[in-house]
Design a protein around this motif. Structure first.
Motif, PDB file in Angstrom:
ATOM      1  N   UNK A 402     -23.436  19.278  11.941  1.00  0.00           N
ATOM      2  CA  UNK A 402     -22.357  18.788  12.803  1.00  0.00           C
ATOM      3  C   UNK A 402     -22.665  17.408  13.381  1.00  0.00           C
ATOM      4  N   UNK A 403     -23.886  16.934  13.136  1.00  0.00           N
ATOM      5  CA  UNK A 403     -24.250  15.607  13.641  1.00  0.00           C
ATOM      6  C   UNK A 403     -24.474  14.667  12.474  1.00  0.00           C
ATOM      7  N   UNK A 404     -24.283  13.403  12.741  1.00  0.00           N
ATOM      8  CA  UNK A 404     -24.468  12.406  11.687  1.00  0.00           C
ATOM      9  C   UNK A 404     -25.955  12.139  11.445  1.00  0.00           C
ATOM     10  N   UNK A 405     -26.260  11.789  10.201  1.00  0.00           N
ATOM     11  CA  UNK A 405     -27.607  11.407   9.809  1.00  0.00           C
ATOM     12  C   UNK A 405     -27.941  10.043  10.420  1.00  0.00           C
ATOM     13  N   UNK A 406     -29.139   9.908  10.958  1.00  0.00           N
ATOM     14  CA  UNK A 406     -29.531   8.637  11.588  1.00  0.00           C
ATOM     15  C   UNK A 406     -30.009   7.653  10.512  1.00  0.00           C
ATOM     16  N   UNK A 407     -29.006   7.123   9.827  1.00  0.00           N
ATOM     17  CA  UNK A 407     -29.311   6.182   8.745  1.00  0.00           C
ATOM     18  C   UNK A 407     -30.005   4.927   9.273  1.00  0.00           C
ATOM     19  N   UNK A 408     -29.700   4.532  10.504  1.00  0.00           N
ATOM     20  CA  UNK A 408     -30.276   3.307  11.075  1.00  0.00           C
ATOM     21  C   UNK A 408     -31.193   3.629  12.255  1.00  0.00           C
ATOM     22  N   UNK A 409     -31.957   4.695  12.064  1.00  0.00           N
ATOM     23  CA  UNK A 409     -32.892   5.144  13.094  1.00  0.00           C
ATOM     24  C   UNK A 409     -33.877   4.026  13.440  1.00  0.00           C
ATOM     25  N   UNK A 428     -23.082   9.570   7.178  1.00  0.00           N
ATOM     26  CA  UNK A 428     -23.267   8.520   8.173  1.00  0.00           C
ATOM     27  C   UNK A 428     -22.214   7.436   7.940  1.00  0.00           C
ATOM     28  N   UNK A 429     -22.017   6.606   8.932  1.00  0.00           N
ATOM     29  CA  UNK A 429     -21.117   5.458   8.788  1.00  0.00           C
ATOM     30  C   UNK A 429     -21.862   4.295   8.133  1.00  0.00           C
ATOM     31  N   UNK A 434     -21.908  -4.511  14.046  1.00  0.00           N
ATOM     32  CA  UNK A 434     -23.100  -3.912  14.665  1.00  0.00           C
ATOM     33  C   UNK A 434     -22.835  -2.437  14.927  1.00  0.00           C
ATOM     34  N   UNK A 435     -23.885  -1.610  14.811  1.00  0.00           N
ATOM     35  CA  UNK A 435     -23.719  -0.174  14.826  1.00  0.00           C
ATOM     36  C   UNK A 435     -24.930   0.486  15.476  1.00  0.00           C
ATOM     37  N   UNK A 436     -24.749   1.767  15.785  1.00  0.00           N
ATOM     38  CA  UNK A 436     -25.863   2.515  16.372  1.00  0.00           C
ATOM     39  C   UNK A 436     -26.661   3.184  15.253  1.00  0.00           C
ATOM     40  N   UNK A 437     -27.539   4.109  15.619  1.00  0.00           N
ATOM     41  CA  UNK A 437     -28.431   4.717  14.637  1.00  0.00           C
ATOM     42  C   UNK A 437     -27.702   5.516  13.560  1.00  0.00           C
ATOM     43  N   UNK A 438     -26.510   6.027  13.859  1.00  0.00           N
ATOM     44  CA  UNK A 438     -25.753   6.789  12.857  1.00  0.00           C
ATOM     45  C   UNK A 438     -24.761   5.914  12.097  1.00  0.00           C
TER      46      UNK A 438
END
Length: 580
Positions: A402-409, A428-429, A434-438
């Motif tokens: 239910x949560x997005x993968x942290x592609x940009x962790x 993931x998006x 600019x974007x957050x970790x997901x």
């Protein structure tokens, strides 16, 4: 006997000048000689003066020779343009059809040979280049039978009769020239070569072979000089391994298509020259922002705009480092030999995936199109490293669907985990904003700084082997010569001449342009009294980059050439002597 020979063939573009040089050089390569060839050609399909200068030696050579031993001319313009390169004992072998004239100040011997007439008598004037090869063989006292295998390979598909006629043309030229020379037959006979089998190829072929060996399965590109041979090579080779080359409508599409393929897990790349790279800049920025691997080959040529599309220049340096808007991590590699072009291309794909950023392989026209002897490539050195790409879905099972993968962790090394689209729990998006970790868009100041810092940390420790090729025999040098790309060979020759003059010289050739190898170069500059940076551009771009990253601007001198021609050894030798 002589240890090396400088031979040039010239005429109008489209009348077989390239094939003349090709047949001559392939045969000598198979005897074990080292060769270095450079083509001067016009930016049009047919017409305009073109020539192919080939240096043959019993030892490794990586530069165009200062002078010329033999000039083969298919028109008067070839003589008028090139005769001053001939030394006093040089020879001009010219087609009698145009009634050749030897300039008044020429000391070379002129031999008029009926290239066209002899070829026509054998069936077609198209074989006049074979007559010219035969005439050259008489001067060198070469056995013409060694050309039979080469002629068979090139013309065999046209039938046995065509092969036979071409060999007859070579013999006709040989017999005529032998009679003309008399006792001078073999006056420029080369010492026997070692007979070792070596490759003979252009830098573009090495780049293409490197990409193939690195596991590339897609090349998206638009044809442009001097990069097109990379496409042409892979059009023939990629289908055999399930890959393909797509000719896109422009360079923008080529770059974005390559990004899309890499995002999907396929190793893909594009190649172009300066004008095409200008169009790709926004897409290169997209690669940096989305942290998607991308390899781009830039074969530099004369600019700006259309400029000199078929001439040598090294003026894309600043653009490749700073051309994109905003700030992204980027790696720029500059091979200096055909061998390095192969190995560095393989490494470019590894670095692109390991650091999830654009990697530019910087070449120049002389390296990309100059054909030279290459020692056998060691494919055991080829390895494929894919970095933090997660290929096993089981490793994502513990994640909450239910949560997005942290592609940009945010990570300590700046590299985040990466998944192939469609993997369970890997959603993931992906966006260019600019974007957050997901991957969700975010304009928050703290997030912006966190993501920027993460991306830029990638450049802190790039493990590139031998970022500076050094030849530094002196702890304290009178002069340090610095260059990049194809100037390596000509600098090495100039270095030898300066040493003979009693000047202590070290040489550093930059192979990793960005991030700049400051720590490797700094000791060499500090230990030299003078520094000369050799480059084919008008503004001394490499010199400026060195001053920015290393300092010692008071020591740095620029040796530049930007007339479209490569450096000759005597030019660097002369300019360096003026520093003392």
């Amino acid at each position: 006997m002589i240890q090396q020979l400088s031979w040039k063939v010239g005429g109008q573009q489209g009348e077989g000048i390239e094939s003349t040089g090709e047949i001559f050089s392939i045969a000598l390569n198979r005897l074990g000689y080292y060769l270095y060839g450079y083509r001067h050609f016009s930016s049009r399909i047919k017409g305009g003066h073109t020539n192919n200068k080939i240096r043959v030696s019993t030892k490794q050579v990586r530069a165009v020779a200062d002078d010329l031993d033999i000039l083969v001319a298919f028109d008067q313009e070839t003589i008028d343009v090139n005769y001053k390169e001939l030394h006093d004992k040089g020879i001009i072998i010219a087609d009698s059809k145009f009634k050749p004239e030897n300039p008044e100040d020429s000391k070379a011997a002129l031999y008029s040979v009926a290239f066209t007439e002899m070829a026509s008598d054998l069936g077609t004037s198209l074989m006049k280049n074979m007559v010219a090869v035969g005439a050259t063989c008489a001067v060198l006292n070469l056995d013409i039978d060694l050309f039979e295998e080469v002629v068979e390979e090139i013309f065999g598909r046209k039938g046995e009769t065509v092969v036979k006629k071409n060999m007859e043309a070579i013999k006709a030229g040989y017999d005529f020239m032998k009679n003309e020379l008399g006792e001078q037959v073999g006056s420029m006979e080369l010492e026997k070569a070692d007979g070792q089998k070596r490759m003979f190829m252009i830098g573009n072929d090495a780049i293409a072979l490197g990409a193939l060996s690195a596991g590339v399965r897609l090349m998206a590109a638009y044809p442009i000089t001097p990069a097109s041979e990379i496409m042409e090579y892979l059009i023939k080779k990629l289908p055999a391994v399930g890959g393909t080359v797509i000719q896109t409508e422009d360079e923008i599409a080529a770059a974005t298509m390559s990004i899309g393929a890499n995002y999907g897990g396929v190793r893909a790349f594009t190649a172009s020259a300066g004008p095409g790279l200008s169009l790709m800049m926004e897409a290169i920025g997209l690669s940096g922002m989305t942290e998607t691997p991308l390899v781009v080959v830039d074969t530099q040529r004369g600019g700006p705009s259309t400029g000199l599309p078929t001439k040598q220049e090294q003026s894309d340096l600043m653009a490749m480092i700073y051309g994109t808007h905003g700030e992204i991590p980027k790696i720029v590699i500059a091979p200096s030999t055909v061998q390095e072009a192969f190995y560095d291309t393989v490494e470019a794909f590894n670095l692109a995936e390991e650091y999830q950023c654009p990697v530019i392989v910087l070449s120049d026209l002389q390296l990309s199109l100059g054909k030279q002897t290459v020692e056998p490539l060691d494919f055991s050195k080829v390895e494929i490293r894919r970095g933090k790409l997660i290929k096993d879905e089981s490793k994502l099972d513990e994640l909450d669907s239910k949560t997005y993968f942290k592609r940009y962790e945010v990570t300590d090394d700046g590299v985040s985990p990466r998944v192939i689209p469609g993997m369970k729990n890997g959603i993931h998006h992906v966006t260019g904003v600019e974007h957050d970790e997901t991957g969700k868009p975010s304009e928050a100041a703290t997030n912006r700084k966190s993501q920027m810092d993460k991306r830029m940390r990638k450049l802190e420790n790039i493990p590139f082997a031998n970022p500076v090729h050094t030849n530094a025999p002196h702890e304290q040098a009178d002069l340090l010569l610095i260059g990049f790309n194809s100037t390596r060979g000509v600098i090495e020759e100039a270095m030898g001449r300066l040493e003979a003059d009693g000047i202590k010289v070290n040489h550093a050739h930059i192979r990793l342009i960005h991030p700049f190898p400051t720590n490797e170069l700094l000791p060499l500059i500090e230990s030299a009294k003078n520094v000369a940076v050799v480059e084919n551009n008008a503004t001394g771009q490499l010199g400026k980059i060195i001053k920015m990253n290393v300092g010692h601007g008071n020591k740095i001198n620029n040796i530049v050439k930007y007339d479209g021609n490569p450096f000759l050894p005597h030019e660097i030798h002369t300019e360096c002597k003026e520093l003392f």
